[in-house]
Write a protein that holds these residues in place. Structure first.
Motif, PDB file in Angstrom:
ATOM      1  N   THR A 195       0.340  -1.116  -0.218  1.00 56.57           N
ATOM      2  CA  THR A 195      -0.056  -0.108   0.403  1.00 56.57           C
ATOM      3  C   THR A 195       0.951   1.285   0.189  1.00 56.57           C
ATOM      4  N   HIS A 196       1.957   1.395   0.622  1.00 52.89           N
ATOM      5  CA  HIS A 196       2.876   2.394   0.887  1.00 52.89           C
ATOM      6  C   HIS A 196       3.682   2.654  -0.589  1.00 52.89           C
ATOM      7  N   GLN A 197       3.503   1.644  -0.869  1.00 58.39           N
ATOM      8  CA  GLN A 197       4.381   2.198  -2.810  1.00 58.39           C
ATOM      9  C   GLN A 197       3.673   2.209  -3.838  1.00 58.39           C
ATOM     10  N   ARG A 198       3.487   3.971  -4.240  1.00 57.12           N
ATOM     11  CA  ARG A 198       2.343   4.296  -5.448  1.00 57.12           C
ATOM     12  C   ARG A 198       3.031   5.740  -5.098  1.00 57.12           C
ATOM     13  N   LEU A 199       2.420   6.366  -5.872  1.00 56.07           N
ATOM     14  CA  LEU A 199       2.862   8.041  -7.019  1.00 56.07           C
ATOM     15  C   LEU A 199       2.594   8.926  -6.241  1.00 56.07           C
ATOM     16  N   SER A 200       3.491   9.597  -5.459  1.00 52.53           N
ATOM     17  CA  SER A 200       2.678  10.735  -5.247  1.00 52.53           C
ATOM     18  C   SER A 200       2.265  12.169  -5.839  1.00 52.53           C
ATOM     19  N   LYS A 201       1.518  12.626  -6.235  1.00 53.64           N
ATOM     20  CA  LYS A 201       0.865  13.783  -6.963  1.00 53.64           C
ATOM     21  C   LYS A 201       2.050  14.664  -6.936  1.00 53.64           C
ATOM     22  N   PRO A 202       2.498  15.872  -7.006  1.00 50.83           N
ATOM     23  CA  PRO A 202       2.979  17.137  -6.717  1.00 50.83           C
ATOM     24  C   PRO A 202       1.961  17.950  -6.536  1.00 50.83           C
ATOM     25  N   GLU A 203       2.604  18.393  -5.472  1.00 48.57           N
ATOM     26  CA  GLU A 203       1.430  20.102  -4.742  1.00 48.57           C
ATOM     27  C   GLU A 203       1.518  21.261  -6.183  1.00 48.57           C
ATOM     28  N   ILE A 204       0.613  21.819  -5.959  1.00 48.11           N
ATOM     29  CA  ILE A 204      -0.132  22.800  -7.187  1.00 48.11           C
ATOM     30  C   ILE A 204      -0.533  23.565  -6.591  1.00 48.11           C
ATOM     31  N   SER A 205       0.038  24.732  -6.231  1.00 47.83           N
ATOM     32  CA  SER A 205      -1.032  25.999  -6.180  1.00 47.83           C
ATOM     33  C   SER A 205      -0.915  27.330  -7.273  1.00 47.83           C
ATOM     34  N   PHE A 206      -1.802  27.777  -6.717  1.00 47.40           N
ATOM     35  CA  PHE A 206      -1.800  29.419  -7.955  1.00 47.40           C
ATOM     36  C   PHE A 206      -1.391  30.317  -6.878  1.00 47.40           C
ATOM     37  N   ASP A 207      -0.227  30.711  -8.222  1.00 46.86           N
ATOM     38  CA  ASP A 207      -0.079  32.012  -7.332  1.00 46.86           C
ATOM     39  C   ASP A 207      -0.638  32.946  -7.438  1.00 46.86           C
ATOM     40  N   GLU A 208      -0.995  34.388  -6.854  1.00 45.52           N
ATOM     41  CA  GLU A 208      -1.760  35.228  -6.977  1.00 45.52           C
ATOM     42  C   GLU A 208      -1.307  36.395  -7.648  1.00 45.52           C
ATOM     43  N   LEU A 209       0.160  36.601  -7.221  1.00 47.17           N
ATOM     44  CA  LEU A 209       1.385  37.063  -7.480  1.00 47.17           C
ATOM     45  C   LEU A 209       1.727  37.279  -9.206  1.00 47.17           C
ATOM     46  N   SER A 210       2.394  35.721  -9.374  1.00 52.68           N
ATOM     47  CA  SER A 210       2.717  35.786 -11.187  1.00 52.68           C
ATOM     48  C   SER A 210       1.353  35.032 -11.803  1.00 52.68           C
ATOM     49  N   GLY A 211       0.513  35.294 -11.030  1.00 51.32           N
ATOM     50  CA  GLY A 211      -0.309  34.901 -12.169  1.00 51.32           C
ATOM     51  C   GLY A 211      -1.166  33.271 -12.872  1.00 51.32           C
ATOM     52  N   ASP A 212       0.245  32.596 -12.094  1.00 46.12           N
ATOM     53  CA  ASP A 212       0.706  30.932 -12.667  1.00 46.12           C
ATOM     54  C   ASP A 212       1.042  29.910 -11.717  1.00 46.12           C
TER      55      ASP A 212
END
Length: 55
Positions: free
Chosen positions: A18-35
């Motif tokens: 169960t612990h052998q899996r890929l984790s998705k990267p944490e992606i957030s929206f940056d208001e300052l740069s807009g991306d």
């Protein structure tokens, strides 16, 4: 020579893995740069924590 007495069941095998899996990267929206950017990483436009760090 060590030989298992019984075949390992699918449930037991999957519980062990169960612990052998890929984790998705944490992606957030940056208001300052807009991306979107990954947490604790420099954005594509060169911003980190609201400052321009890369020209």
């Amino acid at each position: 020579m060590a030989v298992p007495a019984r075949k390992t069941s699918k449930a037991k095998k999957r519980l062990r893995r169960t612990h052998q899996r890929l984790s998705k990267p944490e992606i957030s929206f940056d208001e300052l740069s807009g991306d979107y950017r990954r947490s604790h990483h420099v954005s594509l436009k060169g911003y980190y924590k609201g400052r321009k760090v890369i020209e």
